[in-house]
Design an enzyme around this catalytic site. Structure first.
Site: not given
Ligand code: PNS
Length: 162
Positions: A17, A41, A90, A127
């Site tokens: 990040h 969430k 990615r 993460s």
């Protein structure tokens, strides 16, 4: 003034990040690093904890503002005069997912999405993997800054003690 947002869950912030936000900060005048406050969430970290870690992570960049948002990202963009969303890719599977969201955001609001290719050094990094490794006392020192490692250690120790 070219103003962009790097949005995310940042649960927790990783070197991947920080790399993207730093690169965006070189390209644009002002970058909002915006943490989603998702009422549906619960993450591992609270929003204030995520904001603290993110602030520390981007403190070297003079034109990055750390903030939270809820609801639709395009509404946050409109409220803050942001014309571009920056997202990292990615992998091809990231692209599949991100393309649809980018097109929907454009349809909803005209806000553009710019994709930055992840630094190959971090293209395997997420993460969720960091959380999993840290939960089992694995070494995350090359994946997240030291203060994030400390927070992860404390968080999982607290949980184990409950
Ligand atoms: O770090 P993440 O979890 O990949 O970030 C996803 C995020 C926060 C960018 C995305 O879920 C988001 O923008 N959520 C806000 C709600 C919204 O606007 N959704 C898109 C509807 S097309």
């Amino acid at each position: 003034m070219r103003r962009v947002v790097c949005p995310g869950s940042f649960d927790p912030v990783t070197y991947g990040h920080i790399d993207i936000i730093g690169r965006a900060a070189k390209q644009y005048d002002e970058v909002f690093a915006a943490v989603l406050n998702n009422v549906n969430k619960r993450g591992l970290f609270t929003v204030p904890e995520k904001l603290d870690m993110l602030k520390e992570g981007v403190s070297e960049f003079g034109n990055v503002r750390v903030t939270e948002f809820d609801g639709l990202l395009v509404d946050f963009c409109r409220e803050n005069g942001i014309e571009t969303i920056v997202r990292s890719l990615r992998s091809v599977s990231d692209f599949d997912y991100e393309l649809q969201i980018a097109q929907m955001n454009y349809r909803l609001s005209g806000v553009e999405t710019v994709f930055m290719t992840a630094n190959p050094q971090y293209s395997f990094l997420s993460s969720s993997l960091v959380r999993e490794i840290a939960q089992h006392n694995g070494d995350v020192s090359s994946l997240v800054p030291p203060y994030v490692q400390d927070r992860l250690r404390k968080k999982y120790a607290e949980r184990a003690g409950q």
